[in-house]
Design a protein around this motif. Structure first.
Motif, PDB file in Angstrom:
ATOM      1  N   ARG A   9       0.840  -1.197   0.000  1.00 49.78           N
ATOM      2  CA  ARG A   9       0.000   0.000   0.000  1.00 49.78           C
ATOM      3  C   ARG A   9       0.877   1.249   0.000  1.00 49.78           C
ATOM      4  O   ARG A   9       1.863   1.332   0.723  1.00 49.78           O
ATOM      5  CB  ARG A   9      -0.886  -0.009   1.247  1.00 49.78           C
ATOM      6  CG  ARG A   9      -1.619   1.300   1.518  1.00 49.78           C
ATOM      7  CD  ARG A   9      -2.436   1.188   2.796  1.00 49.78           C
ATOM      8  NE  ARG A   9      -2.987   2.478   3.182  1.00 49.78           N
ATOM      9  CZ  ARG A   9      -2.442   3.293   4.087  1.00 49.78           C
ATOM     10  NH1 ARG A   9      -1.318   2.933   4.700  1.00 49.78           N
ATOM     11  NH2 ARG A   9      -3.002   4.448   4.385  1.00 49.78           N
ATOM     12  N   VAL A  10       0.492   2.230  -0.806  1.00 47.71           N
ATOM     13  CA  VAL A  10       1.241   3.480  -0.885  1.00 47.71           C
ATOM     14  C   VAL A  10       0.692   4.443   0.159  1.00 47.71           C
ATOM     15  O   VAL A  10      -0.476   4.842   0.107  1.00 47.71           O
ATOM     16  CB  VAL A  10       1.147   4.112  -2.290  1.00 47.71           C
ATOM     17  CG1 VAL A  10       1.902   5.432  -2.327  1.00 47.71           C
ATOM     18  CG2 VAL A  10       1.694   3.149  -3.340  1.00 47.71           C
ATOM     19  N   SER A  11       1.531   4.794   1.116  1.00 44.94           N
ATOM     20  CA  SER A  11       1.121   5.732   2.161  1.00 44.94           C
ATOM     21  C   SER A  11       1.903   7.032   2.020  1.00 44.94           C
ATOM     22  O   SER A  11       2.906   7.107   1.294  1.00 44.94           O
ATOM     23  CB  SER A  11       1.368   5.125   3.548  1.00 44.94           C
ATOM     24  OG  SER A  11       2.748   4.893   3.741  1.00 44.94           O
ATOM     25  N   SER A  12       1.448   8.027   2.716  1.00 45.75           N
ATOM     26  CA  SER A  12       2.188   9.286   2.765  1.00 45.75           C
ATOM     27  C   SER A  12       3.381   9.114   3.701  1.00 45.75           C
ATOM     28  O   SER A  12       3.485   8.130   4.433  1.00 45.75           O
ATOM     29  CB  SER A  12       1.280  10.416   3.251  1.00 45.75           C
ATOM     30  OG  SER A  12       0.738  10.099   4.522  1.00 45.75           O
ATOM     31  N   MET A 204      -4.560   0.634  14.964  1.00 45.14           N
ATOM     32  CA  MET A 204      -5.851   0.076  15.409  1.00 45.14           C
ATOM     33  C   MET A 204      -5.529  -1.271  16.035  1.00 45.14           C
ATOM     34  O   MET A 204      -5.385  -2.276  15.333  1.00 45.14           O
ATOM     35  CB  MET A 204      -6.800  -0.098  14.230  1.00 45.14           C
ATOM     36  CG  MET A 204      -6.912   1.108  13.309  1.00 45.14           C
ATOM     37  SD  MET A 204      -7.844   2.431  14.046  1.00 45.14           S
ATOM     38  CE  MET A 204      -9.501   1.845  13.738  1.00 45.14           C
ATOM     39  N   LYS A 205      -5.409  -1.302  17.365  1.00 44.35           N
ATOM     40  CA  LYS A 205      -4.897  -2.504  18.018  1.00 44.35           C
ATOM     41  C   LYS A 205      -5.940  -3.171  18.904  1.00 44.35           C
ATOM     42  O   LYS A 205      -6.777  -2.514  19.517  1.00 44.35           O
ATOM     43  CB  LYS A 205      -3.669  -2.161  18.857  1.00 44.35           C
ATOM     44  CG  LYS A 205      -2.433  -1.819  18.039  1.00 44.35           C
ATOM     45  CD  LYS A 205      -1.220  -1.763  18.945  1.00 44.35           C
ATOM     46  CE  LYS A 205       0.055  -1.514  18.181  1.00 44.35           C
ATOM     47  NZ  LYS A 205       1.234  -1.560  19.074  1.00 44.35           N
ATOM     48  N   THR A 206      -5.823  -4.492  18.981  1.00 45.44           N
ATOM     49  CA  THR A 206      -6.666  -5.302  19.851  1.00 45.44           C
ATOM     50  C   THR A 206      -6.007  -6.663  20.008  1.00 45.44           C
ATOM     51  O   THR A 206      -5.123  -7.031  19.227  1.00 45.44           O
ATOM     52  CB  THR A 206      -8.084  -5.462  19.263  1.00 45.44           C
ATOM     53  OG1 THR A 206      -8.820  -6.397  20.044  1.00 45.44           O
ATOM     54  CG2 THR A 206      -8.046  -5.959  17.833  1.00 45.44           C
ATOM     55  N   PHE A 230      -2.457   8.006   5.364  1.00 45.70           N
ATOM     56  CA  PHE A 230      -1.429   8.062   6.405  1.00 45.70           C
ATOM     57  C   PHE A 230      -0.844   6.679   6.676  1.00 45.70           C
ATOM     58  O   PHE A 230      -1.513   5.660   6.526  1.00 45.70           O
ATOM     59  CB  PHE A 230      -2.021   8.652   7.683  1.00 45.70           C
ATOM     60  CG  PHE A 230      -2.335  10.114   7.577  1.00 45.70           C
ATOM     61  CD1 PHE A 230      -1.319  11.059   7.577  1.00 45.70           C
ATOM     62  CD2 PHE A 230      -3.648  10.555   7.434  1.00 45.70           C
ATOM     63  CE1 PHE A 230      -1.603  12.409   7.456  1.00 45.70           C
ATOM     64  CE2 PHE A 230      -3.938  11.899   7.311  1.00 45.70           C
ATOM     65  CZ  PHE A 230      -2.909  12.831   7.328  1.00 45.70           C
ATOM     66  N   PRO A 231       0.432   6.629   7.100  1.00 45.81           N
ATOM     67  CA  PRO A 231       1.070   5.337   7.375  1.00 45.81           C
ATOM     68  C   PRO A 231       0.461   4.657   8.597  1.00 45.81           C
ATOM     69  O   PRO A 231      -0.067   5.314   9.504  1.00 45.81           O
ATOM     70  CB  PRO A 231       2.542   5.706   7.615  1.00 45.81           C
ATOM     71  CG  PRO A 231       2.529   7.153   7.967  1.00 45.81           C
ATOM     72  CD  PRO A 231       1.364   7.755   7.253  1.00 45.81           C
ATOM     73  N   LEU A 232       0.568   3.334   8.607  1.00 47.40           N
ATOM     74  CA  LEU A 232      -0.084   2.519   9.631  1.00 47.40           C
ATOM     75  C   LEU A 232       0.927   1.750  10.467  1.00 47.40           C
ATOM     76  O   LEU A 232       1.880   1.161   9.945  1.00 47.40           O
ATOM     77  CB  LEU A 232      -1.055   1.532   8.984  1.00 47.40           C
ATOM     78  CG  LEU A 232      -2.220   2.164   8.218  1.00 47.40           C
ATOM     79  CD1 LEU A 232      -3.002   1.097   7.486  1.00 47.40           C
ATOM     80  CD2 LEU A 232      -3.128   2.932   9.166  1.00 47.40           C
ATOM     81  N   GLY A 260      -0.026  -6.040   1.795  1.00 49.83           N
ATOM     82  CA  GLY A 260       0.707  -4.800   1.542  1.00 49.83           C
ATOM     83  C   GLY A 260       0.393  -3.699   2.527  1.00 49.83           C
ATOM     84  O   GLY A 260       0.778  -2.546   2.322  1.00 49.83           O
ATOM     85  N   ILE A 261      -0.290  -4.022   3.614  1.00 54.94           N
ATOM     86  CA  ILE A 261      -0.719  -3.028   4.592  1.00 54.94           C
ATOM     87  C   ILE A 261       0.267  -2.989   5.750  1.00 54.94           C
ATOM     88  O   ILE A 261       0.637  -4.034   6.291  1.00 54.94           O
ATOM     89  CB  ILE A 261      -2.124  -3.363   5.119  1.00 54.94           C
ATOM     90  CG1 ILE A 261      -3.152  -3.314   3.987  1.00 54.94           C
ATOM     91  CG2 ILE A 261      -2.526  -2.426   6.253  1.00 54.94           C
ATOM     92  CD1 ILE A 261      -4.506  -3.896   4.363  1.00 54.94           C
ATOM     93  N   GLY A 262       0.685  -1.786   6.132  1.00 51.01           N
ATOM     94  CA  GLY A 262       1.538  -1.636   7.305  1.00 51.01           C
ATOM     95  C   GLY A 262       2.858  -0.987   6.970  1.00 51.01           C
ATOM     96  O   GLY A 262       3.531  -1.361   6.005  1.00 51.01           O
ATOM     97  N   ASP A 263       3.250   0.002   7.793  1.00 46.28           N
ATOM     98  CA  ASP A 263       4.488   0.730   7.584  1.00 46.28           C
ATOM     99  C   ASP A 263       5.459   0.578   8.745  1.00 46.28           C
ATOM    100  O   ASP A 263       6.650   0.813   8.593  1.00 46.28           O
ATOM    101  CB  ASP A 263       4.175   2.217   7.362  1.00 46.28           C
ATOM    102  CG  ASP A 263       3.256   2.416   6.170  1.00 46.28           C
ATOM    103  OD1 ASP A 263       3.749   2.393   5.034  1.00 46.28           O
ATOM    104  OD2 ASP A 263       2.030   2.562   6.376  1.00 46.28           O
ATOM    105  N   THR A 264       4.938   0.201   9.916  1.00 44.81           N
ATOM    106  CA  THR A 264       5.783  -0.128  11.060  1.00 44.81           C
ATOM    107  C   THR A 264       5.030  -1.145  11.903  1.00 44.81           C
ATOM    108  O   THR A 264       3.800  -1.133  11.937  1.00 44.81           O
ATOM    109  CB  THR A 264       6.131   1.112  11.900  1.00 44.81           C
ATOM    110  OG1 THR A 264       6.938   0.705  13.030  1.00 44.81           O
ATOM    111  CG2 THR A 264       4.899   1.834  12.405  1.00 44.81           C
ATOM    112  N   ILE A 265       5.780  -2.055  12.559  1.00 43.15           N
ATOM    113  CA  ILE A 265       5.122  -3.076  13.373  1.00 43.15           C
ATOM    114  C   ILE A 265       5.813  -3.198  14.721  1.00 43.15           C
ATOM    115  O   ILE A 265       7.002  -2.908  14.861  1.00 43.15           O
ATOM    116  CB  ILE A 265       5.084  -4.453  12.688  1.00 43.15           C
ATOM    117  CG1 ILE A 265       6.472  -5.112  12.675  1.00 43.15           C
ATOM    118  CG2 ILE A 265       4.538  -4.347  11.272  1.00 43.15           C
ATOM    119  CD1 ILE A 265       6.451  -6.578  12.294  1.00 43.15           C
TER     120      ILE A 265
END
Length: 616
Positions: A9-12, A204-206, A230-232, A260-265
């Motif tokens: 995914r392309v994020s800012s 968005m955590k659970t 925005f980055p996730l 393709g989702i996620g920019d930091t984990i």
């Protein structure tokens, strides 16, 4: 979204010190200290250990202004020792602490559920439109000063929504739902945009992987409709420790990374924080292998929704498909018939020759309950002999297939013969995409054949197999697909453990419960007791209660909220004191920690949920 072909995914881009997030930057790894933030030396030492383990960011709790102010001393010492890794302050309940921290660190995490709203009560409140609008104005009055400080100091913000700490106000309108999580985020995001502040990351955590996956996907859809990207930040809260923590994190985080989702984990484990980093790096590295993979051609079914929690409907054959829980098939064709009594498979694959003396014409799968007596033996066909299925008399006929082998003739067979179960394999580098393509093709052809997912690995380290299999299989179960699992490994890992991993993946995916589920936080500077020791003690006392979910939480921030999904909860109340919960209800308060595990057991007994452990 392309369900079959990996594309990030392309994020800012969000500025975070010297390590920007999103856009074309690598997926960043982070962890969080569990020291007292007022203890400069201990915090500095742990920050450095986390950085040396490979983290790109390090987060520290700042529960008050005093802790926020001391971040300056920690940062100065870390920088003096030659480390320039961005530091992040974690804030709950205290806008003044956020303002103080924003003058020091590179990013501040705030929680929309408690940044302004009062402590969660679980009471039912009714808000008129005017009262609701007044609450938003109150948020604006507290958030805008923080945004101004962040602008002045070039400090980023993470809007960090936790399912366990949604405010009573959000709960009054949206309930305890992914939609409520999204709305909680968007209220804060809209204020940021009104103030022209865009150095933002969102999470968005659970502890519930299904809710996490759906909430993130709903958020992306909402942002795309508003032309935002925005980055996730991805993470499963309270994932636990050991095998369970790794499997649950890999299922939840991996399912989103695979799309393709996620920019930091952050992989949240109830272990020393530096142990989280290698797990996170392995997880990212495995998913990123899919980049530029050979194209998978398929058509997405209109019957499928990435926002739905419904499972694919299939017919029922014996205990497979329909409303049955997914089955576990164990490959024992090499003659190993030792099993873990706690994780007995439903079926075993025995090949052509085992366990009986006389060879079979074709490989067989046997119902585990009757395998020693050769009862309930079912043939396994493949692409070489599938045309013989119609002429074979058996209650269940297993058919081993891969997506490239699926054609119109086989689809016609599957639609005609309603006692076939497909065992679906893949050797594609993006096996998730290829196995999804198979299921979507069945759905497009109104074919309701049950499908068991088969994956094969060559791993010698348990952690590596746990991570890879959990990503590959957990993603599909979170999609709502799959009536069983057959995990195979040629490496040096005991087959009993491989069986246990299959059950663990199903439980982490929320489709089958086979053991006590522990919702335990990763520990941080707010933790009010020795978390690792306590989790071990609680597990020792209760691990035989397979029907229960038990929360072990370090403090009040997410404790009662995350434990609303648990049957019982053990929460730090103050130093050396524990509070016990039955679901959302506080039952006993401020118990001395040395008595708390025993009192938890008694609480379970008092409510009729106790059973004595079985003797081997």
């Amino acid at each position: 979204m392309n369900y079959f072909n990996y594309k990030r995914r392309v994020s800012s881009e969000t500025r975070i010190g010297n390590t920007p997030l999103g856009a074309n930057n690598p997926i960043r790894i982070q962890s969080m200290t569990n020291t007292n933030t007022n203890d400069t030396e201990a915090s500095v030492d742990q920050v450095i250990r986390i950085v040396q383990a490979g983290a790109d960011y390090v987060r520290l709790t700042a529960q008050g202004v005093r802790e926020a102010d001391n971040l300056k001393n920690i940062k100065e010492e870390v920088r003096k020792q030659g480390y320039n890794t961005p530091l992040i302050a974690d804030i709950h309940f205290n806008p003044r602490a956020a303002e103080a921290a924003a003058k020091v660190v590179e990013k501040v995490r705030i929680n929309p559920g408690n940044f302004v709203d009062r402590v969660k009560t679980f009471e039912t409140f009714e808000y008129t439109d005017e009262e609701y609008a007044a609450e938003i104005d109150k948020i604006r009055s507290k958030l805008v000063p923080l945004l101004n400080i962040c602008k002045e100091n070039k400090t980023a913000i993470r809007i960090g929504v936790n399912h366990g700490s949604l405010s009573d106000r959000i709960m009054s309108r949206y309930g305890d739902t992914p939609e409520g999580m999204v709305e909680s985020c968007m209220e804060f995001l809209h204020i940021c945009l009104e103030e022209n502040f865009r150095d933002i990351a969102i999470s968005m955590k659970t502890s519930n992987t299904v809710v996490m996956s759906k909430a993130v996907r709903l958020l992306i859809d909402r942002m795309e409709r508003e032309d935002l990207n925005f980055p996730l930040h991805l993470g499963v809260t309270e994932a636990g420790d050991g095998e369970d923590g790794r499997i649950k994190s890999a299922v939840g985080i991996g399912s989103l990374l695979s799309d393709g989702i996620g920019d930091t984990i952050r992989v949240s484990l109830s272990e020393d924080p530096e142990f989280e980093v290698p797990v996170a790096r392995k997880l990212v590295a495995y998913v990123m292998q899919k980049e530029n993979h050979p194209e998978i051609k398929a058509v997405a079914s209109e019957k499928y929704s990435q926002f739905s929690t419904d499972r694919r409907e299939t017919y029922t054959i014996s205990n497979i498909g329909g409303d049955n829980v997914p089955v576990v098939v164990s490959n024992r064709s090499h003659g190993n018939f030792e099993f873990n009594s706690h994780f007995l498979p439903d079926y075993i694959y025995v090949g052509k020759d085992l366990p009986v003396e006389a060879p079979r014409a074709i490989p067989s799968i046997i119902d585990f309950a009757g395998w020693k007596k050769e009862k309930n033996t079912y043939p396994l066909f493949d692409v070489s002999n599938w045309q013989e299925i119609k002429n074979t008399d058996a209650d269940i006929k297993f058919l081993f297939l891969s997506y490239p082998q699926l054609n119109e003739e086989i689809i016609s067979l599957l639609k005609e013969c309603r006692n076939i179960v497909v065992i679906l394999s893949t050797d594609h580098i993006n096996g998730i995409g290829e196995q999804r393509a198979f299921v979507h093709t069945l759905m497009n052809n109104d074919c309701d054949t049950p499908v068991i997912f088969n994956r094969q690995y060559k791993e010698n380290k348990a952690e590596d197999l746990q991570i890879k299999a959990s990503v590959d299989l957990g993603t599909l179960f979170l999609d709502g697909f799959g009536n069983g699992v057959m995990l195979e490994n040629e490496g040096d890992i005991n087959l009993k453990n491989v069986d246990a991993y299959m059950f663990g993946i199903l439980q982490a995916s929320r489709v089958r419960t086979s053991k006590t589920e522990y919702i335990s936080c990763p520990s941080c500077g707010r933790t009010l007791f020795d978390l690792q020791t306590t989790v071990a003690l609680v597990k020792t006392a209760t691990s035989h209660l397979k029907h229960l979910k038990i929360g072990v939480m370090g403090c009040i921030v997410n404790g009662p909220g995350e434990m609303a999904d648990a049957d019982y909860g053990y929460v730090g109340a103050e130093k050396g004191k524990i509070s016990l919960y039955k679901k959302k209800n506080l039952i006993e308060k401020n118990i001395p920690s040395e008595e708390a595990v025993q009192r938890l057991v008694q609480l379970i007994k008092d409510n009729g949920d106790w059973a004595e452990p079985e003797t081997e």
